[in-house]
Write a protein that holds these residues in place. Structure first.
Motif, PDB file in Angstrom:
ATOM      1  N   MET A 180       0.742  -1.028   0.225  1.00 15.73           N
ATOM      2  CA  MET A 180       0.215  -0.122   0.328  1.00 15.73           C
ATOM      3  C   MET A 180       0.849   1.724   0.043  1.00 15.73           C
ATOM      4  SD  MET A 180      -2.981  -1.336   2.662  1.00 15.73           S
ATOM      5  CE  MET A 180      -3.614   0.308   3.295  1.00 15.73           C
ATOM      6  N   ILE A 181       2.100   1.053   0.708  1.00 12.51           N
ATOM      7  CA  ILE A 181       2.771   2.766   0.582  1.00 12.51           C
ATOM      8  C   ILE A 181       3.191   2.492  -0.685  1.00 12.51           C
ATOM      9  CG2 ILE A 181       4.820   3.589   2.032  1.00 12.51           C
ATOM     10  CD1 ILE A 181       4.502   1.645   4.222  1.00 12.51           C
ATOM     11  N   GLN A 182       4.068   0.860  -1.213  1.00  8.11           N
ATOM     12  CA  GLN A 182       4.799   1.516  -2.270  1.00  8.11           C
ATOM     13  C   GLN A 182       3.310   2.029  -3.040  1.00  8.11           C
ATOM     14  OE1 GLN A 182       6.058  -2.346  -2.749  1.00  8.11           O
ATOM     15  NE2 GLN A 182       8.220  -1.320  -2.190  1.00  8.11           N
ATOM     16  N   ASP A 183       2.961   1.273  -3.684  1.00  7.84           N
ATOM     17  CA  ASP A 183       1.396   2.084  -4.570  1.00  7.84           C
ATOM     18  C   ASP A 183       1.125   3.797  -4.010  1.00  7.84           C
ATOM     19  OD1 ASP A 183       0.987  -0.623  -5.145  1.00  7.84           O
ATOM     20  OD2 ASP A 183      -0.055  -1.169  -4.146  1.00  7.84           O
ATOM     21  N   TRP A 184       0.954   4.130  -3.272  1.00  7.70           N
ATOM     22  CA  TRP A 184       0.437   5.298  -2.990  1.00  7.70           C
ATOM     23  C   TRP A 184       2.207   6.751  -3.574  1.00  7.70           C
ATOM     24  CZ3 TRP A 184       2.953   9.138   0.396  1.00  7.70           C
ATOM     25  CH2 TRP A 184       1.771  10.446   0.321  1.00  7.70           C
ATOM     26  N   CYS A 185       2.915   5.926  -3.312  1.00  2.00           N
ATOM     27  CA  CYS A 185       4.472   6.489  -4.148  1.00  2.00           C
ATOM     28  C   CYS A 185       4.282   6.896  -5.432  1.00  2.00           C
ATOM     29  CB  CYS A 185       5.938   5.763  -3.152  1.00  2.00           C
ATOM     30  SG  CYS A 185       5.940   5.421  -1.304  1.00  2.00           S
ATOM     31  N   VAL A 186       3.712   5.509  -5.883  1.00  4.06           N
ATOM     32  CA  VAL A 186       3.267   5.543  -7.549  1.00  4.06           C
ATOM     33  C   VAL A 186       2.377   7.795  -7.823  1.00  4.06           C
ATOM     34  CG1 VAL A 186       3.120   4.406  -9.682  1.00  4.06           C
ATOM     35  CG2 VAL A 186       4.405   2.589  -7.498  1.00  4.06           C
ATOM     36  N   GLU A 187       1.521   6.359  -7.535  1.00  7.20           N
ATOM     37  CA  GLU A 187       0.108   7.469  -7.853  1.00  7.20           C
ATOM     38  C   GLU A 187       0.512   8.903  -6.958  1.00  7.20           C
ATOM     39  OE1 GLU A 187      -2.466   5.960  -4.690  1.00  7.20           O
ATOM     40  OE2 GLU A 187      -3.279   4.327  -5.731  1.00  7.20           O
ATOM     41  N   ASN A 188       1.779   9.562  -6.198  1.00  9.44           N
ATOM     42  CA  ASN A 188       2.118  10.818  -6.121  1.00  9.44           C
ATOM     43  C   ASN A 188       3.489  11.261  -6.112  1.00  9.44           C
ATOM     44  OD1 ASN A 188      -0.372  11.585  -3.928  1.00  9.44           O
ATOM     45  ND2 ASN A 188      -0.021   9.375  -3.461  1.00  9.44           N
ATOM     46  N   ARG A 189       3.806  10.109  -7.430  1.00  5.18           N
ATOM     47  CA  ARG A 189       5.558  10.484  -7.616  1.00  5.18           C
ATOM     48  C   ARG A 189       5.014  11.988  -8.461  1.00  5.18           C
ATOM     49  NH1 ARG A 189       5.286   5.800 -12.695  1.00  5.18           N
ATOM     50  NH2 ARG A 189       4.006   6.194 -14.100  1.00  5.18           N
ATOM     51  N   SER A 190       3.976  12.335  -8.970  1.00  6.11           N
ATOM     52  CA  SER A 190       3.642  13.659  -9.600  1.00  6.11           C
ATOM     53  C   SER A 190       3.900  14.771  -8.890  1.00  6.11           C
ATOM     54  CB  SER A 190       2.823  13.596 -10.464  1.00  6.11           C
ATOM     55  OG  SER A 190       1.803  13.871  -9.793  1.00  6.11           O
ATOM     56  N   TYR A 191       4.388  14.114  -7.094  1.00  4.69           N
ATOM     57  CA  TYR A 191       4.517  15.584  -6.578  1.00  4.69           C
ATOM     58  C   TYR A 191       5.873  15.038  -6.030  1.00  4.69           C
ATOM     59  CZ  TYR A 191      -1.101  15.654  -6.641  1.00  4.69           C
ATOM     60  OH  TYR A 191      -2.217  16.345  -7.586  1.00  4.69           O
ATOM     61  N   GLY A 192       6.666  14.358  -7.130  1.00  2.00           N
ATOM     62  CA  GLY A 192       8.127  14.406  -6.042  1.00  2.00           C
ATOM     63  C   GLY A 192       8.329  13.386  -4.643  1.00  2.00           C
ATOM     64  N   VAL A 193       6.903  12.222  -4.760  1.00  4.20           N
ATOM     65  CA  VAL A 193       7.466  11.238  -4.157  1.00  4.20           C
ATOM     66  C   VAL A 193       8.107  10.240  -5.028  1.00  4.20           C
ATOM     67  CG1 VAL A 193       6.275   9.623  -2.546  1.00  4.20           C
ATOM     68  CG2 VAL A 193       5.144  12.050  -2.898  1.00  4.20           C
ATOM     69  N   GLU A 194       9.473   9.791  -3.940  1.00  3.88           N
ATOM     70  CA  GLU A 194       9.605   9.120  -4.658  1.00  3.88           C
ATOM     71  C   GLU A 194       9.758   7.246  -4.399  1.00  3.88           C
ATOM     72  OE1 GLU A 194      13.966   9.283  -4.102  1.00  3.88           O
ATOM     73  OE2 GLU A 194      13.631  11.608  -5.177  1.00  3.88           O
ATOM     74  N   ARG A 195       9.707   6.729  -5.284  1.00  4.31           N
ATOM     75  CA  ARG A 195       8.793   4.878  -5.014  1.00  4.31           C
ATOM     76  C   ARG A 195       9.973   4.814  -3.577  1.00  4.31           C
ATOM     77  NH1 ARG A 195       9.493  -0.121  -5.432  1.00  4.31           N
ATOM     78  NH2 ARG A 195       8.190  -1.669  -5.469  1.00  4.31           N
ATOM     79  N   ILE A 196       9.330   3.707  -2.126  1.00  7.74           N
ATOM     80  CA  ILE A 196      10.057   3.403  -1.167  1.00  7.74           C
ATOM     81  C   ILE A 196      10.603   1.520  -1.656  1.00  7.74           C
ATOM     82  CG2 ILE A 196      10.636   2.306   1.239  1.00  7.74           C
ATOM     83  CD1 ILE A 196       8.439   4.730   1.711  1.00  7.74           C
TER      84      ILE A 196
END
Length: 392
Positions: A50-66
């Motif tokens: 779930m954490i990794q999916d959230w990171c992918v969904e918000n990568r446009s905001y500069g969030v990097e996938r863990i």
């Protein structure tokens, strides 16, 4: 939360955070306040996804996938690989031993937790056995394996007495001296840091170390051509131990003075940070306890002004060392010029302030003796209040 793990109480935490909580001495679950039956956390793969999916969904905001966390090393893993290293060492199997050492190195790079687990479960002793054994056979033939082992041993200290004995053998010390003389920076850095840690634990190995060819010159070179601050500090500490405790102290001081160590130390003191300045002052104090060392220090125009400036400016330790250096320079017959120069740059007032603010007993004795020596010349100078009187 990067690496979610679930405790025996059913509550999920970030692995790094809960491990810090447990390592601080707490044995209860922070949420439920229940006593923890088991301290090992079970990876929560569902939450991790779930954490990794959230990171992918918000990568446009500069969030990097863990990235998916690796399972931490266990004490069993460390014990098992140590047993295999011992067998490979006894069989003289360099290739197998190197593979296993590299595996430990990979574990250590993964996390600080892995480093602690490796160090706490006997790896230091096993690697010291392997280092000594392969160094005894051939340093040149097994050079790459020995470099790999030493790169891990630097974070294994403090070692037990058996591990220290292995690393302080003539074969092990000769191997580290070989790395000090070499051109490769990483082995040189690891060797000087290991020697620093080894001598800090037991100074009985100093005489064996100083008898090895070119060790003083190699240590000087590390300071003259710095690799990194930690290497410079380690080299200064090794020099300090060798100067203060070696049976050949006068000869060593003479060699270091001839190389130009005094000038290098003063350059460090002019712009060095606190820890580096303290170590440089310690070495300079050791040099000043020798007649040849004092002669060289007194001949340097910057020596007394720089040392006086460090009084009450860096730290309590730096002040104590500076007072000791000035005392060493002034108490002997050739120290008249040092006493006069110290007063010109405000040394008299600074020593008075040291006594006023307080210091340890031995520094106090030296400070009082310094004031009495400098007081003899107060009539020749107007650098301090003429109303000050110090009884002889």
């Amino acid at each position: 939360m990067k690496d979610p793990v679930t405790l025996s109480t059913g509550i999920t935490y970030d692995r790094e955070s809960i491990e810090k909580w447990i390592e601080s001495g707490s044995q209860i679950c922070p949420v439920t306040n229940q006593e923890l039956i088991c301290f090992d956390g079970v990876p929560n793969h569902t939450l991790q996804k779930m954490i990794q999916d959230w990171c992918v969904e918000n990568r446009s905001y500069g969030v990097e996938r863990i990235p998916t966390p690796r399972i931490p090393v266990s004490p069993y893993d460390v014990s098992e690989i140590c047993s295999r290293i011992m067998v490979s060492t006894q069989n003289g199997d360099e290739q197998k031993c190197r593979e296993l050492v590299r595996k430990i190195k990979t574990w250590a790079k993964a996390s600080e937790r892995n480093k602690r687990c490796i160090a706490e479960n006997g790896a230091g002793y096993v690697l010291s056995v392997s280092f000594e054994a392969f160094a005894r056979v051939s340093m040149e033939k097994h050079r790459f394996l020995l470099e790999e082992i030493l790169s891990i041993l630097v974070f294994m200290f403090p070692l037990g007495k058996e591990g220290q004995a292995n690393l302080s053998s003539q074969d092990s010390l000769s191997c580290m001296a070989l790395f000090l003389r070499g051109g490769d920076l990483c082995p040189k850095q690891h060797a000087v840091v290991t020697l620093k840690e080894l001598l800090a634990l037991d100074q009985h190995h100093i005489n064996n170390l100083t008898k090895i060819k070119d060790v003083p010159e190699s240590l000087f070179k590390i300071i003259e051509e710095p690799i990194c601050p930690s290497s410079t500090k380690a080299a200064l500490m090794v020099i300090y131990h060798t100067i203060m405790l070696s049976e050949a102290k006068e000869s060593l001081v003479s060699r270091f003075v001839h190389m130009g160590l005094v000038s290098l130390l003063l350059e460090i003191l002019v712009g060095g940070e606190r820890s580096l300045s303290e170590k440089a002052l310690g070495v300079l104090d050791g040099i000043c306890s020798s007649e040849k060392g004092r002669e060289k220090v007194l001949s340097h125009a910057l020596a007394v002004p720089v040392v006086v400036k460090k009084v009450l400016r860096v730290s309590a330790m730096a002040t104590e060392l500076s007072i000791s250096i000035l005392w060493n320079l002034c108490k002997h017959g050739e120290g008249e010029s040092a006493m006069v120069e110290a007063q010109v740059v405000g040394g008299f007032q600074k020593v008075l302030v040291v006594l006023q603010v307080g210091c340890d007993e031995w520094t106090k004795v030296k400070a009082i003796a310094l004031l009495k020596l400098m007081n003899q010349y107060r009539g020749r100078l107007d650098c301090f209040d003429s109303s000050v009187r110090i009884s002889n």
